[in-house]
Write an enzyme that holds these catalytic residues in place. Structure first.
Site, mmCIF file in Angstrom:
data_model
loop_
_atom_site.group_PDB
_atom_site.id
_atom_site.type_symbol
_atom_site.label_atom_id
_atom_site.label_comp_id
_atom_site.label_asym_id
_atom_site.label_seq_id
_atom_site.Cartn_x
_atom_site.Cartn_y
_atom_site.Cartn_z
ATOM 1 N N ASP A 483 55.246 -6.430 -17.500
ATOM 2 C CA ASP A 483 55.431 -7.732 -16.858
ATOM 3 C C ASP A 483 56.455 -8.594 -17.569
ATOM 4 O OD1 ASP A 483 53.491 -7.676 -14.786
ATOM 5 O OD2 ASP A 483 51.919 -7.871 -16.295
ATOM 6 N N CYS A 484 56.706 -8.263 -18.806
ATOM 7 C CA CYS A 484 57.522 -9.129 -19.642
ATOM 8 C C CYS A 484 58.966 -8.675 -19.754
ATOM 9 C CB CYS A 484 56.888 -9.232 -21.025
ATOM 10 S SG CYS A 484 55.237 -9.908 -20.923
#
Ligand code: BGC
Ligand code: NOJ
Length: 816
Positions: A483-484
């Site tokens: 997600d990052c």
């Protein structure tokens, strides 16, 4: 040091001192009503949605930690104490907390007064039951005052802790005998209330927090308890609570048992009131009558135990290595069920107000529970698929109550679509139910756009095929599994969420991980097509997969490991050319899982590089070297201090990808080593450092760049649960559902001399025992089914048929 031990016979973790290095919690509830319950009786409960329908209040990030729960205060001849240790941190002569499957028990004693609490949510009813027994083990009569205490949440947990200008004026209760009703907002649009009741007459009650505690007191010093008498306060605004005062006279040896029930009740819109201003108590009466006696509570607990016994009976493990056996056979599966129920909503790290059901998360969670609750997995798949967009992409999350996509969190995580294929394939392999593919499922929750689930899979597949970048690799979008890794966000505004900020689709940033996921899960799609007579589609799928593998080979290999991505400028990420972030775990694990490089030495090289650069005593870190500075072109990954979370933390979720990859290479010793490093049971005596519960996986353990290397965080709600279960059950122990049946292909440490597994599979029971007296890591000499040898094609494929006959089959496997 250890704070408890596993009681394998009762499937309980027994905590022997209350001051654990962090609250060690359990989950109560299996369908609609849930409670979080810590070893000191802390936590809270909710009905279906931890944000919208929360019954009791809980303050995250509070001091002291974990203050608030279902508390019982005892006053024994003027001596006031709390048997759950918190909130008074009372000195206890004895203390024990047993977290079991869906229930918890606390036992403690002081000055000859014994206290037993068993707490659980019964099957099919929307309440917590707390059965309390007091026993006088002293030689003199005891005069006891017991005060119960809970604090109500005004339903919407987010509003409850922010909107004080309104909330301090709306709290309302009713009291009738031993029953306290919390009815805030019932006068207007709510048709539900909570009830907190005990099955005996009370000496008094309180429902106003300030009256009960004293305005400047904490939970550790309630004036009322010290005074020894309730005030019969009726809350009006401010903070409604529920407290009963029970008086007990106990002769030596005598005991008393009470049943407390905390329930959620609903009325039809036109049956809300008994008379003007008085709520209709019928649903509460029904509930309380049902659980009005200790016997009734015991029967409900026995039914719950039976439920868990059946569930966990579907996959059991016996081995000399008890840590592995208890984790794989019990606790790992238990955690998988909790992730099924909670997704990522409510834990001691997820506040219950933030995150709905993740599209990616829920599909992966399914891998861990599909064998336990296949029917519910089926329903879950249809729910998830119904939130998919017509072009195959997906809302990143949906809301559990409405089952609609969550606009606030948005979309554009380009790995999402593929997880649907992964989840559906796992379901079909488990059940053989191809019928699910014909189910009509809406797109974007719009019935008018409904098409078959098969078409949903096709859209998922095509989305990846049609969204590729300059190197023919999949475009990453907002991010992929990581997600990052926000390669198109370029965020400079402080505090802005990387997950939802504008995403400037560059058309350039590509993900090698998505390519590898495609190569891993794509063949299942092709196989599903073939097995359902869609030969042209199967051919197209195989061609697309071959092209993707080609792209990985040409542009996704860095010489000694697989690259991770290309950024929006076309620069490599996860390459020896980079200053930081030279090597990442995800693409390496997944590419080898997909079989890429297994016949030309690259797979081995990649995994050896992972070991060399990323391995630590506590597991494999996500990347190295950690990013020292914020990189606008990389996003959140570089926002974390080195060693935490995605910036080189041991992100446990993807460690099992390496475990599985190792089994692909037949390296059972190394596979098991990667398995045990993140497995909590192996770190039980290291609890002061690890801090989290020894019976559940954590999302992250601080990496080697972090000050607190080895410290875990985010226990319970993590994809680690499902993937470690897949890695141990299907790849190490090697009992793997495949389209044709049940495959047996263990890859174990050479020192493991054998093990046995029982597995329910498509309506039959397989009692499998594996003999490894040869001391190999992989390879099968023979398989006997009920005394007859497996041979021919089936032996080559190591696959047992799906008997589907409701019988027990004895499977004897010899490795060598
Ligand atoms: C975390 C991720 C998480 C995401 C969810 C990020 O800040 O680092 O691990 O998946 O938030 O919203
Ligand atoms: C946690 C999320 O729930 C999961 O979906 C994601 O893959 C990992 N964080 C990694 O960022």
């Amino acid at each position: 040091m250890q704070y408890g031990y596993f009681d394998d016979n009762s499937r309980e973790y027994v905590i022997t001192r209350p001051d654990t290095p962090y609250p060690w919690i359990n989950y109560l509830g299996s369908e609609d009503f849930y409670g979080l319950f810590s070893n000191t009786s802390g936590g809270y409960c909710f009905y279906r949605d931890a944000r919208m329908l929360r019954l009791t209040r809980y303050r995250y990030n509070n001091v002291p930690t974990d203050a608030g729960g279902r508390y019982f205060y005892l006053r024994d001849d003027g001596d006031v104490w709390t048997p759950s240790w918190m909130p008074m941190k009372s000195k206890l002569d004895r203390y024990e907390c047993r977290h079991g499957m869906g229930y918890s028990r606390i036992f403690s004693s002081r000055n000859g007064l014994e206290f037993y609490q068993v707490s659980f949510v019964p099957l099919r009813d929307n309440c917590e039951i707390h059965k309390i027994t007091l026993k006088n083990e002293s030689k003199i009569d005891k005069y006891i005052d017991m005060f119960s205490f809970i604090e109500f949440c005004l339903w919407n947990a987010n509003d409850d802790m922010t909107n004080f200008q309104r909330n301090f004026s709306i709290g309302e209760v009713e009291v009738e005998g031993s029953r306290i009703y919390h009815k805030t907002e019932y006068r207007e649009r709510r048709n539900h209330y909570a009830v907190w009741a005990v099955n005996v007459p009370v000496a008094g009650f309180d429902t106003d927090r300030q009256t009960f505690l004293g305005l400047y007191n904490g939970f550790d010093h309630p004036d009322t308890v010290f005074k020894g008498e309730s005030n019969n306060s009726i809350a009006s605004g401010w903070a409604p609570i529920g407290s009963h005062h029970i008086k007990a006279r106990l002769a030596p040896g005598e005991s008393q048992t009470y049943v407390f029930v905390l329930g959620y009740c609903e009325n039809h819109e036109n049956e809300k009131w008994e008379r003007s201003g008085t709520i209709n108590k019928k649903p509460a009466n029904t509930l309380l009558e049902k659980y009005g006696s200790p016997d009734a509570a015991d029967r409900a607990l026995a039914a719950l135990n039976e439920y868990w016994k059946n569930l966990l009976g579907r996959f059991t493990v016996d081995a000399e290595d008890k840590k592995m056996a208890r984790m794989a056979g019990v606790w790992n599966q238990y955690q998988c069920m909790v992730t099924f129920n909670m997704s990522r909503s409510a834990s001691y790290f997820e506040s219950g107000i933030g995150r709905g059901m993740g599209f990616r998360d829920s599909n992966q969670d399914l891998l861990g529970f599909v064998h336990l609750v296949p029917e519910r997995a089926r329903a879950r798949i249809l729910d998830i698929a119904a939130t998919q967009f017509p072009d195959g992409s997906a809302y990143h999350q949906y809301q559990p109550l409405t089952k609609r996509g969550n606009n606030e969190v948005g979309s554009g995580f380009n790995d999402d679509p593929l997880w649907l294929i992964c989840g559906v394939a796992a379901y079909i392999k488990e059940t053989g139910d191809y019928g699910i593919l014909d189910e009509k499922v809406p797109f974007d929750n719009n019935e008018a756009l409904a098409d078959t689930l098969f078409i949903h899979l096709k859209r998922s597949f095509d989305y990846t095929v049609t969204h590729t970048g300059p190197h023919g690799l999949p475009l990453i979008g907002r991010a992929d599994w990581n997600d990052c890794l926000n390669l198109n966000c370029f965020s400079k505004t402080p505090g802005e969420s990387f997950q939802t900020t504008a995403n400037f689709e560059s058309g350039i940033a590509e993900s090698v991980l998505i390519a590898a996921i495609f190569a891993f899960t794509g063949p299942d799609y092709a196989e599903i097509c073939r097995r359902t007579g869609r030969n042209d589609e199967a051919q197209y799928a195989e061609k697309s997969i071959a092209a993707m593998i080609e792209a990985i080979n040409n542009h996704g290999w860095d010489g000694r490991w697989f690259l991770r991505a290309y950024d929006a400028h076309g620069k490599k990420i996860g390459s020896r050319e980079c200053e930081d972030g030279k090597i990442f775990i995800e693409s390496n694990g997944f590419a080898v899982m997909a079989g890429i490089g297994t016949n030309d030495g690259r797979a081995q090289l990649a995994l050896d590089s992972v070991k060399e650069h990323l391995d630590t005593k506590y597991g494999i870190v996500l990347l190295q070297p950690a990013y020292k500075d914020y990189h606008i072109e990389l996003g959140e990954v570089s926002s974390y201090p080195p060693g935490y979370k995605e910036n080189a933390g041991i992100f446990c979720h993807n460690n099992p990808w390496v475990t599985i990859a190792e089994t692909k290479l037949g390296r059972g010793n190394r596979a098991f080593e990667t398995y045990t490093k993140i497995c909590p049971a192996y770190r039980e005596d290291d609890s002061d450092l690890r801090r989290m519960e020894p019976y559940v996986y954590a999302q992250m353990v601080a990496g080697k760049d972090a000050v607190r290397h080895g410290e875990a965080k985010n226990s319970w709600l993590t994809g680690t649960a499902a993937w470690t279960f897949v890695s141990i059950s299907q790849y190490i122990l090697g009992v793997r559902p495949v389209f044709d049946g049940l495959m047996i292909d263990p890859c174990i440490p050479s020192t493991m001399r054998g093990f046995s597994v029982t597995r329910r599979f498509r309506g039959a029971d397989y009692h499998i025992s594996v003999d490894n007296s040869a001391g190999v890591e992989k390879g099968i000499k023979s398989i006997m089914i009920d005394g007859n040898p497996l041979d021919g094609e089936a032996l080559k494929k190591l696959t047992l048929p799906a008997f589907g006959d409701g019988k027990v089959h004895k499977i004897d496997v010899v490795m060598g």
